[in-house]
Design a protein around this motif. Structure first.
Motif, mmCIF file in Angstrom:
data_model
loop_
_atom_site.group_PDB
_atom_site.id
_atom_site.type_symbol
_atom_site.label_atom_id
_atom_site.label_comp_id
_atom_site.label_asym_id
_atom_site.label_seq_id
_atom_site.Cartn_x
_atom_site.Cartn_y
_atom_site.Cartn_z
ATOM 1 N N LEU A 3 103.220 11.293 12.659
ATOM 2 C CA LEU A 3 102.391 12.316 13.300
ATOM 3 C C LEU A 3 102.400 12.094 14.805
ATOM 4 O O LEU A 3 102.023 11.015 15.281
ATOM 5 C CB LEU A 3 100.954 12.245 12.772
ATOM 6 N N LYS A 4 102.826 13.088 15.554
ATOM 7 C CA LYS A 4 102.856 12.987 17.015
ATOM 8 C C LYS A 4 101.473 13.292 17.577
ATOM 9 O O LYS A 4 100.884 14.333 17.287
ATOM 10 C CB LYS A 4 103.883 13.993 17.568
ATOM 11 N N ASP A 14 94.825 17.605 13.458
ATOM 12 C CA ASP A 14 95.653 16.396 13.394
ATOM 13 C C ASP A 14 94.775 15.146 13.465
ATOM 14 O O ASP A 14 94.963 14.182 12.711
ATOM 15 C CB ASP A 14 96.670 16.374 14.542
ATOM 16 N N GLN A 17 92.935 14.656 10.267
ATOM 17 C CA GLN A 17 93.812 14.124 9.220
ATOM 18 C C GLN A 17 93.840 12.589 9.264
ATOM 19 O O GLN A 17 93.771 11.922 8.223
ATOM 20 C CB GLN A 17 95.237 14.679 9.422
ATOM 21 N N LEU A 169 100.332 6.443 7.249
ATOM 22 C CA LEU A 169 100.631 7.286 8.406
ATOM 23 C C LEU A 169 101.104 6.424 9.567
ATOM 24 O O LEU A 169 100.559 5.352 9.820
ATOM 25 C CB LEU A 169 99.371 8.055 8.832
ATOM 26 N N ILE A 171 101.526 6.928 13.658
ATOM 27 C CA ILE A 171 101.238 7.812 14.788
ATOM 28 C C ILE A 171 102.284 7.573 15.873
ATOM 29 O O ILE A 171 102.482 6.437 16.315
ATOM 30 C CB ILE A 171 99.822 7.562 15.346
#
Length: 204
Positions: A3-4, A14, A17, A169, A171
């Motif tokens: 995830l950017k 975002d 999340q 995740l 990042i």
């Protein structure tokens, strides 16, 4: 999953999340002001145990560290005197880990050692996540094999390639650093630099 996130103006969905993953006991990898780190909700013991297994950390022998959003939240999880407070106020946010005596607010896994490492990284992405979570984030540097290409610790896409199946995740906050934080032990009221890292301590 990669995830950017950006230093500012992130999509609230975002950010939410990431918070949902942490609240559900998930593990994430994120940028700090030093190296990329791996962490979880700091009050969820099972998630902390997962990270300890992943890094072969024995909580009875190693101090665990948490990221706090601000100085007032640090006081919920650690005990310190006025001089230590002033020292932290001068140097945080910054590339430091302050070793302090923990409080009973911390999960049992921390109380094996009675001490806790405190981080307030100077990185807007992890600062914002800590603020939104409204709880400490247990944090530790990524596992790293010295024979390995350093990019597997600094490049989010390569980090995702290596750890994407292990964590919930990754990042992408840009290329990370290779120097650790400066560790300062304040458990006895005196500031003792245990490891000199990126941070240069301003003792006032």
């Amino acid at each position: 999953m990669l995830l950017k996130l950006y230093k500012r103006n992130n999509n609230p969905a975002d950010l939410q999340q990431v918070i949902d993953i942490l609240n559900d006991g998930g593990i994430i990898i994120y940028p700090t002001d030093t190296m990329y780190a791996i962490g979880c909700h700091g009050l969820k013991e099972r998630a902390i145990e997962r990270i300890c297994q992943l890094k072969n950390i024995d909580p009875k022998k190693n101090n665990l560290s948490i990221i706090c959003y601000d100085l007032s939240s640090i006081s919920e999880y650690a005990k310190f005197d006025n001089n230590t407070f002033k020292l932290m106020k001068r140097n945080l946010p910054g590339a430091f880990t302050f070793i302090l005596n923990g409080t009973v607010r911390l999960p049992k896994i921390f109380r094996n050692r009675k001490e806790v490492g405190i981080r307030m990284p100077d990185n807007p992405i992890i600062q914002e996540l800590a603020r939104l979570l409204d709880a400490p984030i247990m944090t530790t540097t990524l596992p790293y094999d010295e024979n390995e290409d350093i990019e597997y610790c600094t490049d989010p896409e390569l980090i995702d390639e290596k750890f994407g199946n292990i964590v919930d995740l990754v990042i992408d906050g840009g290329i990370g650093g290779i120097e650790g934080s400066t560790i300062v032990n304040c458990t006895n009221g005196e500031a003792e630099i245990v490891r000199q890292g990126k941070g240069r301590l301003d003792e006032g």
